[in-house]
Design an enzyme around this catalytic site. Structure first.
Site, mmCIF file in Angstrom:
data_model
loop_
_atom_site.group_PDB
_atom_site.id
_atom_site.type_symbol
_atom_site.label_atom_id
_atom_site.label_comp_id
_atom_site.label_asym_id
_atom_site.label_seq_id
_atom_site.Cartn_x
_atom_site.Cartn_y
_atom_site.Cartn_z
ATOM 1 N N GLU A 145 2.156 -37.905 -9.047
ATOM 2 C CA GLU A 145 2.244 -36.345 -8.184
ATOM 3 C C GLU A 145 -0.027 -35.876 -8.556
ATOM 4 O O GLU A 145 -0.161 -35.770 -9.456
ATOM 5 C CB GLU A 145 2.648 -35.138 -8.951
ATOM 6 C CG GLU A 145 2.312 -33.946 -7.634
ATOM 7 C CD GLU A 145 2.463 -33.064 -8.361
ATOM 8 O OE1 GLU A 145 2.412 -31.881 -8.082
ATOM 9 O OE2 GLU A 145 1.969 -32.599 -9.384
ATOM 10 N N ASP B 67 4.315 -35.884 -13.676
ATOM 11 C CA ASP B 67 3.289 -34.771 -13.130
ATOM 12 C C ASP B 67 2.124 -34.372 -13.163
ATOM 13 O O ASP B 67 1.812 -34.453 -14.724
ATOM 14 C CB ASP B 67 4.479 -33.485 -13.941
ATOM 15 C CG ASP B 67 4.304 -31.820 -13.044
ATOM 16 O OD1 ASP B 67 4.259 -31.945 -12.020
ATOM 17 O OD2 ASP B 67 3.749 -31.113 -14.365
#
Length: 623
Positions: free
Chosen positions: A358, A306
């Site tokens: 990401e 993330d």
């Protein structure tokens, strides 16, 4: 006799103790439990719990090298709750175990705050050997990867409005994933997070699956079951920042141990969380070991990392209030090294793993090998494709001709990284509306636009990812407190959307031309017909070719000539306007014959009827 060895101290101090979860935390044996915790600023550390009536003076730990504290408590057994009492700076701090394998539910706590729970992770029998042996990582780059992104707590609720447990969700989730043709499930973070509304992104227990859906063994059951059904499992991993809850990592031993000591770098302005100090050896041990832990002990097939951009840049979202690196730059050199080292260690121990980033900027080499200067991920989320494509399809079709570049220019960087194309949870929350609601027009046009969007997603180079609810066109944007709108999936148009997505997924898995994400696997036929909002392109692999023709207007275009890569008969493999998907059944009766008429720089071409707001997928057939 102490459990920690000289090797443990050496690798800990070097920031290279990549299996520190085997040494730190609570490790039971037949007579008691070893406890080890990192607290270099502490004057005294003791462990208290059910086994000593929560007496903070009963079980003191011994200070060892490297700021580690260790001790053995007889009678401390699995299922006992515990905490550390840390004395530092003239104050007493009660803390959960950073390496705890399980944490209790706050509502059930009879002592102040959360408690850790002694847990034996060997108390589960895996039966997924066949799956584990056939997994592929970097060697499977040109293989189909289609990911179903799931927030476990809101996928489906029971009649009382409660979430399904790890065990309860296993069979219905596997059934749905098989029906839709996905290859993998990606779970939003399942590590322990007190605030449910953080969706798992504000973590206190990095080694503990959240209590909300069951025990660690229950999560193992879910992963094992999905593997037995031939479905891979990816977990969302959050190494950039952590929750500020006082029972967690923040100000752990009376000092800013896990987070930056620098106040300009300590807090994340977007989320109000603490930022890990990636340069500290203990933090590196903690995070790299955590990545390996989930791959090792829970058999997960990969990690989606993330908010990588927030780690790479020291000035990320800081508007001038930040500290530069040692050379005066904005790059976070320690975070870069940590990401590279994490990926190196993962692929050394788990060469078949999928590591996805990401990363929302143009940082070079995210999916390139570390030894060539890259970050070492296998895939990078193509955030540019996601934003530009959604912006394009959100326009009323009459205006799409003025935004044609948003659709086509994504191919200018499509091969700069190994990309995954995400239509993720971030695009259907916080007032951004659901995919269905983003589509212009009446219900028929919304459904047609969604089918067309998915057609281009599967035609465009890159692996595929879709957040739950998108596969059937959920009406409302995602709400983590509510179940998906499964009643909507029973309506004709929405059943057609899911049927179309499923057929695309199965086409994708059965045609190597759609796996070939190299530069030679894609070729434009026509990208400049902005007046009609039509594009056409080829996907190929070893002489096999599929042709995609996409009409982004609600106008039936008859006698539309398309140049082809060769003569012969072409079969209409799929037509998103077919009545079975909720369309109007406009098409070309299944097959078309090419003619020796030049078009789009090619010697052969065909005349097609292009259905409205629809995609055609053609394959050369037998004469």
């Amino acid at each position: 006799m102490p459990r920690l060895t000289d090797d443990d101290f050496y690798f800990w101090n070097e920031g290279k103790h990549y299996t520190s979860y085997e040494r730190l935390g609570a490790h039971p044996d037949d007579s008691g439990t070893w406890f080890t915790v990192w607290a270099p600023n502490a004057h005294q550390v003791s462990v208290m719990g059910d086994f000593n009536d929560w007496d903070s003076a009963a079980s003191k730990l011994e200070r060892r090298k490297g700021g580690l504290w260790e001790g053995y408590v007889r009678g401390a057994a699995p299922e006992d709750r515990y905490k550390y009492r840390i004395q530092a700076n003239y104050e007493e701090l009660d803390r959960t175990d950073p390496y705890a394998f399980r944490m209790e539910a706050p509502a059930e706590n009879t002592y102040e705050g959360l408690s850790s729970i002694i847990t034996d992770l060997d108390d589960f029998t895996w039966s997924d050997d066949d799956w584990m042996e056939q997994r592929e990582g970097p060697s499977g780059l040109n293989k189909p990867v289609s990911i179903y992104e799931v927030h476990l707590g809101s996928w489906r609720h029971k009649e009382q409005g409660e979430s399904l447990s790890y065990r309860e969700i296993a069979e219905p989730l596997a059934d749905h994933v098989e029906e839709c043709g996905f290859t993998h499930v990606e779970f939003l973070p399942l590590a322990e997070h007190p605030y449910y509304g953080s969706w798992g992104y504000q973590i206190v227990g990095y080694y503990a699956p959240t209590f909300r859906y069951g025990s660690p063994q229950d999560l193992m059951y879910l992963i094992n079951y999905l593997h037995e059904r031939g479905i891979g499992v990816i977990m969302d991993w959050v190494p950039g920042h952590f929750a500020t809850d006082p029972q967690g990592l923040a100000f752990f031993d009376g000092s800013h141990l896990f987070e930056y000591e620098d106040p300009l770098m300590r807090s994340h302005p977007d989320w109000g969380t603490r930022v890990f100090d990636f340069g500290k050896a203990g933090v590196r041990n903690f995070l790299i070991s955590n990545a390996l832990f989930w791959l090792d002990r829970y058999h997960v097939d990969g990690l989606r990392v993330d908010a990588v951009a927030s780690m790479l840049y020291r000035d990320y979202s800081r508007e001038g209030e930040w500290s530069p690196n040692a050379y005066g730059g904005r790059e976070n050199l320690e975070a870069i090294e940590l990401l590279q080292d994490t990926n190196k260690r993962v692929y050394e121990q788990f060469p078949e793993a999928l590591m996805l980033a990401e990363e929302s900027t143009a940082w070079p080499g995210v999916s390139k090998p570390v030894d060539t200067g890259g970050l070492g991920f296998l895939y990078k989320w193509n955030m540019g494709w996601m934003h530009d494509t959604l912006d394009y399809v959100s326009n009323d079709p009459v205006h799409r001709q003025y935004h044609h570049g948003e659709l086509t220019w994504t191919l200018s960087w499509a091969f700069s990284e190994n990309y995954a194309l995400p239509l993720s949870h971030d695009e259907v929350v916080h007032g951004k509306k659901s995919l269905w609601s983003k589509m212009p027009g009446d219900d028929w046009q919304k459904a047609a636009n969604m089918r067309l969007l998915f057609t281009h997603m599967f035609g465009h180079p890159g692996k595929k990812l879709l957040f739950m609810g998108g596969e059937f066109g959920q009406y409302h944007e995602w709400d983590h407190d509510e179940s998906l709108e499964w009643h909507v999936a029973e309506k004709d148009l929405h059943r057609g959307i899911q049927a179309w997505f499923s057929d695309l997924n199965h086409l994708y898995q059965n045609h190597q031309a759609l796996w070939n994400d190299d530069n030679d696997g894609f070729e434009w036929i026509s990208y400049d017909d902005r007046a009609n909002s039509v594009v056409a392109y080829i996907r190929r692999y070893e002489g096999k070719e599929l042709v995609f023709i996409l009409n982004f207007t609600p106008v039936v275009r008859k006698n539309y000539r398309i140049g082809l890569p060769g003569g012969g008969v072409w079969t209409e493999l799929l037509n998103s306007d077919a009545s079975v998907y909720g369309g109007g059944n406009v098409g070309n009766q299944g097959t078309v014959h090419s003619e020796p008429v030049s078009a789009h720089g090619r010697t052969h071409s065909i005349e097609l009827t292009l259905p409205p707001l629809a995609g055609l997928i053609l394959e050369r057939g037998d004469e």
